[in-house]
Design a protein around this motif. Structure first.
Motif, PDB file in Angstrom:
ATOM      1  N   GLU A  68       0.833  -1.204   0.000  1.00  0.00           N
ATOM      2  CA  GLU A  68       0.000   0.000   0.000  1.00  0.00           C
ATOM      3  C   GLU A  68       0.867   1.253   0.000  1.00  0.00           C
ATOM      4  OE1 GLU A  68      -3.763   1.166   2.568  1.00  0.00           O
ATOM      5  OE2 GLU A  68      -1.929   1.520   3.725  1.00  0.00           O
ATOM      6  N   LYS A  69       1.938   1.249   0.791  1.00  0.00           N
ATOM      7  CA  LYS A  69       2.821   2.417   0.867  1.00  0.00           C
ATOM      8  C   LYS A  69       3.299   2.821  -0.521  1.00  0.00           C
ATOM      9  CE  LYS A  69       5.994   5.245   2.816  1.00  0.00           C
ATOM     10  NZ  LYS A  69       6.966   4.691   3.780  1.00  0.00           N
ATOM     11  N   VAL A  70       3.757   1.855  -1.297  1.00  0.00           N
ATOM     12  CA  VAL A  70       4.281   2.141  -2.635  1.00  0.00           C
ATOM     13  C   VAL A  70       3.147   2.514  -3.588  1.00  0.00           C
ATOM     14  CG1 VAL A  70       5.491   1.129  -4.618  1.00  0.00           C
ATOM     15  CG2 VAL A  70       6.334   0.745  -2.287  1.00  0.00           C
ATOM     16  N   ASN A  71       2.010   1.852  -3.463  1.00  0.00           N
ATOM     17  CA  ASN A  71       0.865   2.204  -4.305  1.00  0.00           C
ATOM     18  C   ASN A  71       0.473   3.669  -4.141  1.00  0.00           C
ATOM     19  OD1 ASN A  71       0.367  -0.244  -5.638  1.00  0.00           O
ATOM     20  ND2 ASN A  71      -0.846  -1.043  -3.934  1.00  0.00           N
ATOM     21  N   LEU A  72       0.492   4.154  -2.905  1.00  0.00           N
ATOM     22  CA  LEU A  72       0.089   5.542  -2.664  1.00  0.00           C
ATOM     23  C   LEU A  72       1.169   6.529  -3.110  1.00  0.00           C
ATOM     24  CD1 LEU A  72      -1.816   5.312   0.737  1.00  0.00           C
ATOM     25  CD2 LEU A  72      -2.684   5.156  -1.601  1.00  0.00           C
ATOM     26  N   ILE A  73       2.424   6.130  -3.019  1.00  0.00           N
ATOM     27  CA  ILE A  73       3.494   6.965  -3.578  1.00  0.00           C
ATOM     28  C   ILE A  73       3.285   7.132  -5.080  1.00  0.00           C
ATOM     29  CG2 ILE A  73       5.967   7.054  -4.109  1.00  0.00           C
ATOM     30  CD1 ILE A  73       6.443   5.621  -1.413  1.00  0.00           C
ATOM     31  N   MET A  74       2.997   6.019  -5.762  1.00  0.00           N
ATOM     32  CA  MET A  74       2.801   6.078  -7.212  1.00  0.00           C
ATOM     33  C   MET A  74       1.526   6.838  -7.567  1.00  0.00           C
ATOM     34  SD  MET A  74       4.233   2.481  -8.760  1.00  0.00           S
ATOM     35  CE  MET A  74       3.000   1.433  -7.977  1.00  0.00           C
ATOM     36  N   ALA A  75       0.503   6.727  -6.725  1.00  0.00           N
ATOM     37  CA  ALA A  75      -0.724   7.488  -6.979  1.00  0.00           C
ATOM     38  C   ALA A  75      -0.445   8.984  -6.983  1.00  0.00           C
ATOM     39  CB  ALA A  75      -1.779   7.139  -5.933  1.00  0.00           C
ATOM     40  N   LYS A  76       0.349   9.449  -6.011  1.00  0.00           N
ATOM     41  CA  LYS A  76       0.687  10.875  -5.947  1.00  0.00           C
ATOM     42  C   LYS A  76       1.520  11.306  -7.148  1.00  0.00           C
ATOM     43  CE  LYS A  76       0.567  11.357  -0.905  1.00  0.00           C
ATOM     44  NZ  LYS A  76       1.347  11.709   0.307  1.00  0.00           N
ATOM     45  N   LYS A  77       2.466  10.444  -7.561  1.00  0.00           N
ATOM     46  CA  LYS A  77       3.274  10.764  -8.728  1.00  0.00           C
ATOM     47  C   LYS A  77       2.406  10.845  -9.984  1.00  0.00           C
ATOM     48  CE  LYS A  77       7.686   8.722  -7.165  1.00  0.00           C
ATOM     49  NZ  LYS A  77       8.568   9.856  -7.489  1.00  0.00           N
ATOM     50  N   ALA A  78       1.463   9.921 -10.108  1.00  0.00           N
ATOM     51  CA  ALA A  78       0.578   9.921 -11.268  1.00  0.00           C
ATOM     52  C   ALA A  78      -0.313  11.152 -11.274  1.00  0.00           C
ATOM     53  CB  ALA A  78      -0.272   8.649 -11.274  1.00  0.00           C
ATOM     54  N   TYR A  79      -0.767  11.551 -10.102  1.00  0.00           N
ATOM     55  CA  TYR A  79      -1.716  12.653 -10.006  1.00  0.00           C
ATOM     56  C   TYR A  79      -1.052  14.010 -10.212  1.00  0.00           C
ATOM     57  CZ  TYR A  79      -5.447  15.646  -8.271  1.00  0.00           C
ATOM     58  OH  TYR A  79      -6.411  16.620  -8.164  1.00  0.00           O
ATOM     59  N   ALA A  80       0.101  14.212  -9.597  1.00  0.00           N
ATOM     60  CA  ALA A  80       0.708  15.552  -9.613  1.00  0.00           C
ATOM     61  C   ALA A  80       2.182  15.542 -10.003  1.00  0.00           C
ATOM     62  CB  ALA A  80       0.538  16.205  -8.249  1.00  0.00           C
ATOM     63  N   GLY A  81       2.673  14.433 -10.559  1.00  0.00           N
ATOM     64  CA  GLY A  81       4.085  14.331 -10.893  1.00  0.00           C
ATOM     65  C   GLY A  81       4.482  15.128 -12.119  1.00  0.00           C
ATOM     66  N   ASP A  82       5.789  15.155 -12.366  1.00  0.00           N
ATOM     67  CA  ASP A  82       6.302  15.877 -13.527  1.00  0.00           C
ATOM     68  C   ASP A  82       6.243  14.987 -14.763  1.00  0.00           C
ATOM     69  OD1 ASP A  82       8.494  14.134 -13.432  1.00  0.00           O
ATOM     70  OD2 ASP A  82       9.733  15.557 -12.316  1.00  0.00           O
ATOM     71  N   ARG A  83       6.834  15.443 -15.853  1.00  0.00           N
ATOM     72  CA  ARG A  83       6.717  14.739 -17.136  1.00  0.00           C
ATOM     73  C   ARG A  83       7.486  13.426 -17.173  1.00  0.00           C
ATOM     74  NH1 ARG A  83       3.247  17.644 -16.554  1.00  0.00           N
ATOM     75  NH2 ARG A  83       2.649  19.475 -17.787  1.00  0.00           N
ATOM     76  N   THR A  84       8.335  13.175 -16.191  1.00  0.00           N
ATOM     77  CA  THR A  84       8.993  11.877 -16.142  1.00  0.00           C
ATOM     78  C   THR A  84       8.076  10.814 -15.542  1.00  0.00           C
ATOM     79  OG1 THR A  84       9.987  12.272 -13.947  1.00  0.00           O
ATOM     80  CG2 THR A  84      11.258  12.970 -15.872  1.00  0.00           C
ATOM     81  N   ASP A  85       7.052  11.242 -14.836  1.00  0.00           N
ATOM     82  CA  ASP A  85       6.096  10.311 -14.247  1.00  0.00           C
ATOM     83  C   ASP A  85       4.851  10.153 -15.105  1.00  0.00           C
ATOM     84  OD1 ASP A  85       7.625   9.864 -11.901  1.00  0.00           O
ATOM     85  OD2 ASP A  85       6.842  11.704 -10.999  1.00  0.00           O
ATOM     86  N   ALA A  86       4.347  11.256 -15.643  1.00  0.00           N
ATOM     87  CA  ALA A  86       3.132  11.246 -16.447  1.00  0.00           C
ATOM     88  C   ALA A  86       3.276  12.243 -17.579  1.00  0.00           C
ATOM     89  CB  ALA A  86       1.923  11.600 -15.586  1.00  0.00           C
ATOM     90  N   PHE A  87       2.970  11.834 -18.799  1.00  0.00           N
ATOM     91  CA  PHE A  87       3.077  12.772 -19.910  1.00  0.00           C
ATOM     92  C   PHE A  87       2.065  12.426 -20.995  1.00  0.00           C
ATOM     93  CE2 PHE A  87       5.274  10.032 -22.921  1.00  0.00           C
ATOM     94  CZ  PHE A  87       5.941   9.129 -22.111  1.00  0.00           C
ATOM     95  N   PRO A  88       1.659  13.401 -21.786  1.00  0.00           N
ATOM     96  CA  PRO A  88       2.167  14.777 -21.822  1.00  0.00           C
ATOM     97  C   PRO A  88       1.702  15.644 -20.651  1.00  0.00           C
ATOM     98  CG  PRO A  88       0.385  14.531 -23.390  1.00  0.00           C
ATOM     99  CD  PRO A  88       0.664  13.154 -22.855  1.00  0.00           C
ATOM    100  N   ILE A  89       0.712  15.190 -19.872  1.00  0.00           N
ATOM    101  CA  ILE A  89       0.279  15.919 -18.682  1.00  0.00           C
ATOM    102  C   ILE A  89      -0.006  14.893 -17.592  1.00  0.00           C
ATOM    103  CG2 ILE A  89      -0.672  17.912 -19.916  1.00  0.00           C
ATOM    104  CD1 ILE A  89      -3.428  16.660 -19.720  1.00  0.00           C
ATOM    105  N   ASN A  90      -0.171  15.366 -16.346  1.00  0.00           N
ATOM    106  CA  ASN A  90      -0.483  14.439 -15.260  1.00  0.00           C
ATOM    107  C   ASN A  90      -2.007  14.333 -15.069  1.00  0.00           C
ATOM    108  OD1 ASN A  90      -1.289  16.668 -13.592  1.00  0.00           O
ATOM    109  ND2 ASN A  90       0.848  16.970 -12.947  1.00  0.00           N
ATOM    110  N   ILE A  91      -2.408  13.503 -14.131  1.00  0.00           N
ATOM    111  CA  ILE A  91      -3.832  13.236 -13.947  1.00  0.00           C
ATOM    112  C   ILE A  91      -4.578  14.474 -13.463  1.00  0.00           C
ATOM    113  CG2 ILE A  91      -5.508  11.948 -12.539  1.00  0.00           C
ATOM    114  CD1 ILE A  91      -3.690   9.530 -12.737  1.00  0.00           C
ATOM    115  N   ARG A  92      -3.981  15.263 -12.595  1.00  0.00           N
ATOM    116  CA  ARG A  92      -4.638  16.482 -12.132  1.00  0.00           C
ATOM    117  C   ARG A  92      -4.933  17.405 -13.303  1.00  0.00           C
ATOM    118  NH1 ARG A  92      -1.784  20.055  -7.572  1.00  0.00           N
ATOM    119  NH2 ARG A  92      -0.144  20.031  -9.136  1.00  0.00           N
TER     120      ARG A  92
END
Length: 386
Positions: A356-380
């Protein structure tokens, strides 16, 4: 490390052992059992930058990484509705292949949505906020996961979504209102892991003899393109597509060797798939009017955690918190097995899935991360688009 593909067949008897274990009522024979301690779940996620209200619903398609109970009531060896799964989830085991929340649970919270119910359990007005159709052992290809008998392949998950649309049409004010709601909703799709672990790498499947790595990736993504287009034709416009992680580093694969190193052979095998998915997303954005597809770089997210684990409070990267054998990955988490007490310090919960700890870390990266995590834009950013 020389990787032996035939040894991957251990994944099937491991799950078979779980089922037989449940059927015969045996508990505690394989491990020393101490009284399990149920801990209250930690705060889901930091909502300071979430809950903007732009998204009416979240529809989820995928496999065991995000399944939250769809396999519970089907004849399948791929189940997780028993303790210690759910040890940190309020209410105990649900069918999630985790000690607590999945990545999409975290994303739903960040979007200001409730936890999305499994399709098998969604009732009444719940479907208006979204439905989770993911199924453990499912793949892009219908034959994937056949060793586990019951599962719901991606094509069938899409059919289930179409059934939901018919239900929603009677609840949301008619076809026009429904179409507007669906077009503003998010579609999270995470497929492909099983097409490798429980198809290409399985010795009783002919796939590896029919295709090389690039040919297989081409086959998968051609089918994937058609499936995502079908969701678009059903009204979807905002899509989050997750890539594959470094599967050569999961405990199940690590357990096949003796040197403790990741299988670079497996890691290299899945690279063409991720490359093809990125190209697919670019093409879909160009060819499907009004659509917006984004890519989640799961491999990069995990590599970032592995590169600086102390930053995230992670201390154990190479073994499951719950499991048996080398790297606690030779047999996955069995009923009533005693898991590690310090679950928040582990990268992996069992032989295949993050904690769960890692799942929630990745959720935050997916939601508000930079272009190395989500591209061309993030989930937010995707959620805020009109």
């Amino acid at each position: 490390m020389a990787f032996h593909f035939r040894r991957l067949i251990c994944c099937f008897p491991a799950l078979l052992a779980v089922v037989l274990h449940l059927m015969h009522g045996i508990s505690g024979q394989f491990v020393g059992v101490e009284e399990p301690i149920f801990a209250p779940p930690p705060p889901l996620v930091d909502l300071d930058y979430g809950g903007d209200g732009h998204v009416p619903a979240l529809f989820v398609f995928g496999d065991s990484l995000i399944d939250d109970g769809n396999n519970n009531n089907i004849a399948s060896f791929a189940k997780a509705n028993y303790f210690p799964y759910g040890i940190d989830f309020n209410g105990g085991p649900t069918g999630r292949f985790c000690n607590g929340l999945t990545m999409v649970d975290g994303i739903a919270q960040l979007l200001g949505l409730p936890l999305i119910p499994a399709n098998s359990e969604a009732t009444g007005d719940q479907v208006l906020r979204g439905v989770n159709y993911a199924s453990a052992a499912a793949g892009i290809l219908p034959e994937t996961g056949g060793n586990f008998v019951g599962r719901i392949p991606f094509d069938e998950q899409i059919k289930n979504f179409e059934t939901t649309l018919n239900q929603v049409a009677t609840k949301s004010g008619g076809a026009v209102a429904m179409a507007d709601s669906v077009s503003q909703s998010l579609f999270f799709v995470g497929m492909g892991s099983n097409d490798y672990l429980n198809n290409y790498l399985m010795p009783n499947f002919p796939t590896r003899n029919q295709y090389n790595a690039q040919q297989y990736a081409d086959l998968l993504v051609q089918r994937y393109t058609d499936q995502l287009t079908r969701l678009y034709n059903n009204g979807g416009r905002k899509f989050v597509v997750a890539g594959l992680g470094r599967m050569g580093c999961i405990p199940s694969i690590l357990a096949q060797g003796t040197d403790g190193k990741c299988s670079e052979e497996v890691n290299q095998l899945v690279l063409p798939f991720n490359t093809n998915v990125k190209t697919m997303i670019s093409n879909l954005n160009q060819n499907l009017p009004g659509s917006k597809f984004i890519y989640l770089d799961i491999a990069h997210m995990l590599e970032d955690i592995v590169a600086s684990p102390a930053t995230y409070g992670i201390t154990t990267l190479d073994k499951g918190c719950c499991g048996i054998g080398r790297n606690r990955g030779q047999i996955t988490c069995l009923p009533f097995e005693t898991p590690c007490p310090n679950r928040d310090q582990y990268l992996f919960w069992d032989a295949f899935h993050p904690t769960e700890k890692v799942n929630l870390i990745m959720a935050k990266k997916a939601y508000a991360g930079d272009r190395t995590d989500a591209f061309p834009i993030n989930i937010r950013e995707l959620a805020s688009l009109n």
